[in-house]
Design a protein around this motif. Structure first.
Motif, PDB file in Angstrom:
ATOM      1  N   CYS A  94      38.336 -38.486 -18.404  1.00  0.00           N
ATOM      2  CA  CYS A  94      37.799 -38.497 -19.690  1.00  0.00           C
ATOM      3  C   CYS A  94      36.453 -37.938 -19.438  1.00  0.00           C
ATOM      4  N   CYS A 133      33.708 -40.757 -20.110  1.00  0.00           N
ATOM      5  CA  CYS A 133      33.493 -42.215 -19.463  1.00  0.00           C
ATOM      6  C   CYS A 133      33.640 -41.966 -17.857  1.00  0.00           C
ATOM      7  N   GLU A 153      36.753 -41.899 -16.435  1.00  0.00           N
ATOM      8  CA  GLU A 153      38.020 -42.746 -16.319  1.00  0.00           C
ATOM      9  C   GLU A 153      39.146 -41.936 -16.430  1.00  0.00           C
ATOM     10  N   CYS A 190      41.110 -43.301 -25.114  1.00  0.00           N
ATOM     11  CA  CYS A 190      40.605 -43.913 -23.689  1.00  0.00           C
ATOM     12  C   CYS A 190      40.147 -44.976 -24.049  1.00  0.00           C
ATOM     13  N   GLU A 191      39.901 -45.831 -22.960  1.00  0.00           N
ATOM     14  CA  GLU A 191      39.477 -47.416 -23.126  1.00  0.00           C
ATOM     15  C   GLU A 191      38.062 -47.256 -23.560  1.00  0.00           C
ATOM     16  N   CYS A 192      37.350 -46.003 -23.404  1.00  0.00           N
ATOM     17  CA  CYS A 192      35.884 -45.891 -23.875  1.00  0.00           C
ATOM     18  C   CYS A 192      35.562 -45.843 -25.307  1.00  0.00           C
ATOM     19  N   GLY A 193      36.758 -45.425 -25.980  1.00  0.00           N
ATOM     20  CA  GLY A 193      36.854 -45.279 -27.599  1.00  0.00           C
ATOM     21  C   GLY A 193      37.049 -43.743 -27.694  1.00  0.00           C
ATOM     22  N   LYS A 251      34.504 -38.461 -29.634  1.00  0.00           N
ATOM     23  CA  LYS A 251      33.677 -39.875 -29.250  1.00  0.00           C
ATOM     24  C   LYS A 251      32.787 -40.230 -30.541  1.00  0.00           C
TER      25      LYS A 251
END
Length: 128
Positions: free
Chosen positions: A20, A23, A25, A45-48, A122
């Motif tokens: 990503c 972030c 990841e 992604c888990e970061c949003g 994001k």
């Protein structure tokens, strides 16, 4: 003759993990995501951050709009009213779906063919 073969070989140093851009990841492979008007091909992604995938590299406008609306929870009115670098950040990367890797530097061609593009979005204040 051997030199020619080496020149055409796949350069493993060019391939990179699908990270990503926000972030760092590893992100999952794009998939079909159902939305109000239909579906689009992308993920989150888990970061949003959310991303849309343009398999042709020629339909970036529609992919961007779909990903932005998805990031806004399907609220098209909100998606059309927010501004880049004020309400959200955007990144674009070149992607190889077969090997699930990205190309460094956002190259437009991947092994002689047009690269698949991913647009990451994001929201800076998702609760707005």
């Amino acid at each position: 003759m051997a030199l020619r073969w080496r020149k055409n070989r796949e350069d493993k140093d060019v391939l990179r993990k699908p990270l990503c851009p926000f972030c760092g990841e590893v992100f999952q492979r794009p998939r079909d995501i159902s939305t109000e008007p239909g579906f689009f091909y992308g993920g989150s992604c888990e970061c949003g951050a959310v991303y849309g995938c343009d398999l042709t590299g020629k339909n970036m406008g529609e992919i961007f709009a779909d990903a932005l609306a998805y990031a806004c929870g399907g609220d098209w009115e909100k998606a059309l009213s927010i501004e880049e670098d004020v309400d959200y950040h955007q990144r674009e990367i070149s992607y190889e779906p077969g090997s699930h890797t990205v190309t460094p530097g956002g190259e437009d061609f991947f092994y002689g063919r047009a690269a698949v593009k991913l647009i990451f979005i994001k929201l800076l204040n998702p609760n707005r």
